[in-house]
Design a protein around this motif. Structure first.
Motif, PDB file in Angstrom:
ATOM      1  N   LEU A   1       9.655 -89.842 -35.136  1.00  0.00           N
ATOM      2  CA  LEU A   1       8.519 -88.954 -35.354  1.00  0.00           C
ATOM      3  C   LEU A   1       7.674 -88.588 -33.446  1.00  0.00           C
ATOM      4  N   LEU A   2       8.012 -89.192 -32.763  1.00  0.00           N
ATOM      5  CA  LEU A   2       7.773 -88.324 -31.507  1.00  0.00           C
ATOM      6  C   LEU A   2       7.902 -86.329 -31.851  1.00  0.00           C
ATOM      7  N   GLN A   3       9.342 -86.448 -32.591  1.00  0.00           N
ATOM      8  CA  GLN A   3       9.815 -84.487 -32.149  1.00  0.00           C
ATOM      9  C   GLN A   3       8.761 -84.540 -32.832  1.00  0.00           C
ATOM     10  N   HIS A   4       8.683 -84.311 -34.170  1.00  0.00           N
ATOM     11  CA  HIS A   4       7.699 -83.826 -35.760  1.00  0.00           C
ATOM     12  C   HIS A   4       6.731 -83.437 -34.830  1.00  0.00           C
ATOM     13  N   GLN A   5       6.087 -84.586 -33.753  1.00  0.00           N
ATOM     14  CA  GLN A   5       4.437 -84.476 -33.457  1.00  0.00           C
ATOM     15  C   GLN A   5       4.067 -83.086 -31.964  1.00  0.00           C
ATOM     16  N   VAL A   6       5.020 -83.374 -31.227  1.00  0.00           N
ATOM     17  CA  VAL A   6       5.858 -82.452 -29.974  1.00  0.00           C
ATOM     18  C   VAL A   6       6.315 -80.794 -30.447  1.00  0.00           C
ATOM     19  N   ARG A   7       5.605 -80.081 -29.874  1.00  0.00           N
ATOM     20  CA  ARG A   7       5.828 -78.771 -29.651  1.00  0.00           C
ATOM     21  C   ARG A   7       7.850 -78.179 -29.625  1.00  0.00           C
ATOM     22  N   GLU A   8       7.951 -77.374 -29.214  1.00  0.00           N
ATOM     23  CA  GLU A   8       9.794 -76.988 -29.427  1.00  0.00           C
ATOM     24  C   GLU A   8      10.088 -77.281 -28.213  1.00  0.00           C
ATOM     25  N   ASP A   9       8.820 -76.093 -27.291  1.00  0.00           N
ATOM     26  CA  ASP A   9       9.151 -76.454 -25.932  1.00  0.00           C
ATOM     27  C   ASP A   9       8.734 -77.666 -25.074  1.00  0.00           C
TER      28      ASP A   9
ATOM     29  N   GLY B   1      -0.785 -91.474 -29.787  1.00  0.00           N
ATOM     30  CA  GLY B   1      -0.902 -93.181 -30.151  1.00  0.00           C
ATOM     31  C   GLY B   1      -1.291 -93.265 -32.059  1.00  0.00           C
ATOM     32  N   GLY B   2      -2.824 -92.103 -31.692  1.00  0.00           N
ATOM     33  CA  GLY B   2      -3.194 -92.121 -33.490  1.00  0.00           C
ATOM     34  C   GLY B   2      -2.192 -92.428 -34.519  1.00  0.00           C
ATOM     35  N   ALA B   3      -1.410 -91.276 -34.643  1.00  0.00           N
ATOM     36  CA  ALA B   3      -0.172 -91.252 -35.390  1.00  0.00           C
ATOM     37  C   ALA B   3       0.764 -92.187 -35.416  1.00  0.00           C
ATOM     38  N   ILE B   4       0.999 -92.831 -34.342  1.00  0.00           N
ATOM     39  CA  ILE B   4       2.195 -94.152 -34.620  1.00  0.00           C
ATOM     40  C   ILE B   4       1.216 -94.924 -34.950  1.00  0.00           C
ATOM     41  N   LYS B   5       0.167 -95.302 -34.764  1.00  0.00           N
ATOM     42  CA  LYS B   5      -0.806 -96.329 -34.994  1.00  0.00           C
ATOM     43  C   LYS B   5      -0.504 -96.641 -37.047  1.00  0.00           C
TER      44      LYS B   5
ATOM     45  N   VAL C   1       3.050-100.464 -35.366  1.00  0.00           N
ATOM     46  CA  VAL C   1       3.211-101.053 -34.164  1.00  0.00           C
ATOM     47  C   VAL C   1       2.283 -99.813 -32.956  1.00  0.00           C
ATOM     48  N   THR C   2       1.541-100.616 -32.497  1.00  0.00           N
ATOM     49  CA  THR C   2       1.091 -99.139 -31.644  1.00  0.00           C
ATOM     50  C   THR C   2       2.561 -99.334 -30.225  1.00  0.00           C
ATOM     51  N   ILE C   3       1.052 -98.172 -29.823  1.00  0.00           N
ATOM     52  CA  ILE C   3       1.794 -97.700 -27.903  1.00  0.00           C
ATOM     53  C   ILE C   3       1.282 -97.977 -27.078  1.00  0.00           C
ATOM     54  N   SER C   4       1.259 -98.019 -25.656  1.00  0.00           N
ATOM     55  CA  SER C   4       0.751 -97.624 -24.764  1.00  0.00           C
ATOM     56  C   SER C   4       1.488 -96.677 -24.002  1.00  0.00           C
ATOM     57  N   GLY C   5       0.119 -95.760 -23.269  1.00  0.00           N
ATOM     58  CA  GLY C   5       0.663 -95.280 -22.630  1.00  0.00           C
ATOM     59  C   GLY C   5      -0.311 -94.315 -21.170  1.00  0.00           C
ATOM     60  N   GLY C   6       0.999 -93.920 -20.383  1.00  0.00           N
ATOM     61  CA  GLY C   6       0.164 -93.209 -18.998  1.00  0.00           C
ATOM     62  C   GLY C   6       0.534 -91.852 -18.976  1.00  0.00           C
ATOM     63  N   VAL C   7       0.145 -90.946 -18.722  1.00  0.00           N
ATOM     64  CA  VAL C   7      -0.107 -90.042 -18.498  1.00  0.00           C
ATOM     65  C   VAL C   7      -0.378 -89.188 -16.517  1.00  0.00           C
ATOM     66  N   ALA C   8      -0.082 -88.457 -16.230  1.00  0.00           N
ATOM     67  CA  ALA C   8       0.326 -87.061 -15.045  1.00  0.00           C
ATOM     68  C   ALA C   8       0.856 -86.318 -14.654  1.00  0.00           C
ATOM     69  N   SER C   9       0.104 -85.169 -13.539  1.00  0.00           N
ATOM     70  CA  SER C   9       0.284 -83.621 -13.986  1.00  0.00           C
ATOM     71  C   SER C   9       0.375 -83.559 -12.933  1.00  0.00           C
ATOM     72  N   CYS C  10       1.312 -82.563 -12.869  1.00  0.00           N
ATOM     73  CA  CYS C  10       1.594 -81.576 -11.886  1.00  0.00           C
ATOM     74  C   CYS C  10       1.248 -80.301 -11.279  1.00  0.00           C
TER      75      CYS C  10
END
Length: 376
Positions: free
Chosen positions: A263-271, A301-305, A318-327
């Motif tokens: 599911l994650l591979q289908h939801q994110v961009r190729e790069d 998270g919505g797609a997985i739910k 299932v559900t997921i929890s997530g954290g985000v950080a950036s450079c």
């Protein structure tokens, strides 16, 4: 008739209708943005605009997958007698019949032919020889060849290098010299391992293995930092996976992880770069600012739910929890933004799970606790 009440009602109706229309436009724009962020969608949108743009979209998609699966490829730009307008379509057909079905062959806007070959620079010569032999009657081609990653990892520089490598009349083809200091992305310990899918990919989830992710991730961050572009990291954890393992069996937990990886591979961009860092944790690296990364995390998270997973005779959710950080907002190295995202994940878990949070100063206690966890 009470005209005051009438105009009040009309005004309220107009206001509600207008706000609803604006909201619908915003939602449609967001959906369209995510559709166009995929190279596959880009191919469809450019099909009626320009063959060169369409070819560049294929190239961009291929460059994106070079981060996830380290398979080398070559870009060829061909000109010469066989590319003449009168016989170009026939030449394209001959080339497509000569190369593999997965390779890309398109006539570009400037009268040349662009070819993407799923092969390394070491093996490109016999392929070009087959093409030239098939086109002998048409006068042959003059071909400029570049390879990724030896000649770069960006669309425009690769296209320009291939054009510049086209030899003068009398020579069939020429291979561009690798860039000074160029290093394959991702790095590999030996040349044979580069084409070994199993050596890089986690067999259960289909994403990068933890050890391979550790090797590629710093280069991903460093590359975009050099170009002054933002990099964000999403750290995802499956909520209470151990309970599913205890209640339904370990095989059920594995099926959940397998489905999540797909599911994650289908939801994110190729790069985007995606890998597994522990039993139930995934990391995604994206070239985008913090707000866009948080939006992506919530979308995942919505797609997985909404998804269901068939395991051990049960249909599980299932559900997921997530954290985000950036450079550079939360760190300047892969380790720093990894730790910050892990801290944000810990905060999300403490606040009830089934949510994704962007790192901020209130999460510094979690940040201290996470230092050293799965370091990169």
């Amino acid at each position: 008739m009470n005209w005051t009440a009438f105009w009040d009602a009309a005004w309220q109706f107009t206001l509600v209708t207008g706000l609803s229309f604006v909201a619908l436009c915003l939602v449609a724009s967001m959906i369209r943005f995510y559709q166009l962020s995929s190279p596959t969608a880009l191919l469809a949108t450019t099909a009626t605009i320009s063959e060169t743009l369409r070819f560049q979209a294929y190239l961009a998609a291929r460059l994106g997958t070079a981060y996830r699966l380290p398979d080398p490829f070559c870009l060829l730009i061909a000109t010469g007698p066989a590319v003449a307008a009168a016989i170009r379509e026939q030449t394209l057909k001959i080339i497509r019949n000569t190369v593999r079905q997965a390779d890309v062959v398109l006539a570009l806007d400037d009268g040349t032919i662009g070819i993407l070959l799923d092969t390394s620079r070491r093996h490109v010569e016999p392929i070009i020889a087959r093409i030239q032999n098939a086109l002998t009657a048409a006068g042959g081609l003059r071909v400029g060849v570049v390879s990724c990653p030896e000649n770069g990892v960006r669309v425009q520089p690769l296209m320009a290098a291939a054009q510049a490598a086209i030899p003068a009349a009398g020579t069939d083809w020429a291979l561009a010299t690798p860039l000074t200091g160029a290093e394959p992305l991702p790095p590999v310990e030996d040349e044979d391992a580069a084409g070994d899918h199993g050596a890089w990919v986690d067999q259960l989830t289909g994403v990068l293995r933890p050890d391979r992710l550790r090797r590629v991730m710093p280069k991903f961050v460093a590359r975009y930092r050099r170009e002054g572009e933002p990099v964000s990291l999403i750290y995802l954890d499956v909520d209470y996976l151990e309970r599913y393992n205890d209640h339904y069996g370990r095989a059920a937990g594995d099926e959940i992880l397998r489905g999540l990886g797909l599911l994650l591979q289908h939801q994110v961009r190729e790069d985007d770069l995606i890998g597994r860092v522990s039993e139930d944790d995934f990391v995604i690296l994206l070239n985008c600012p913090p707000a866009a990364a948080l939006l992506t995390a919530n979308r995942l998270g919505g797609a997985i739910k909404k998804a269901t997973f068939a395991a051990a005779g049960y249909t599980l959710k299932v559900t997921i929890s997530g954290g985000v950080a950036s450079c550079p907002e939360h760190g300047r190295t892969a380790t720093q933004i990894f730790d910050a995202a892990h801290a944000a994940l810990r905060a999300a878990q403490d606040r009830g799970r089934n949510m994704c949070l962007l790192f901020d100063d209130t999460m510094k206690p979690y940040h201290t606790a996470s230092l050293g966890a799965d370091p990169f």
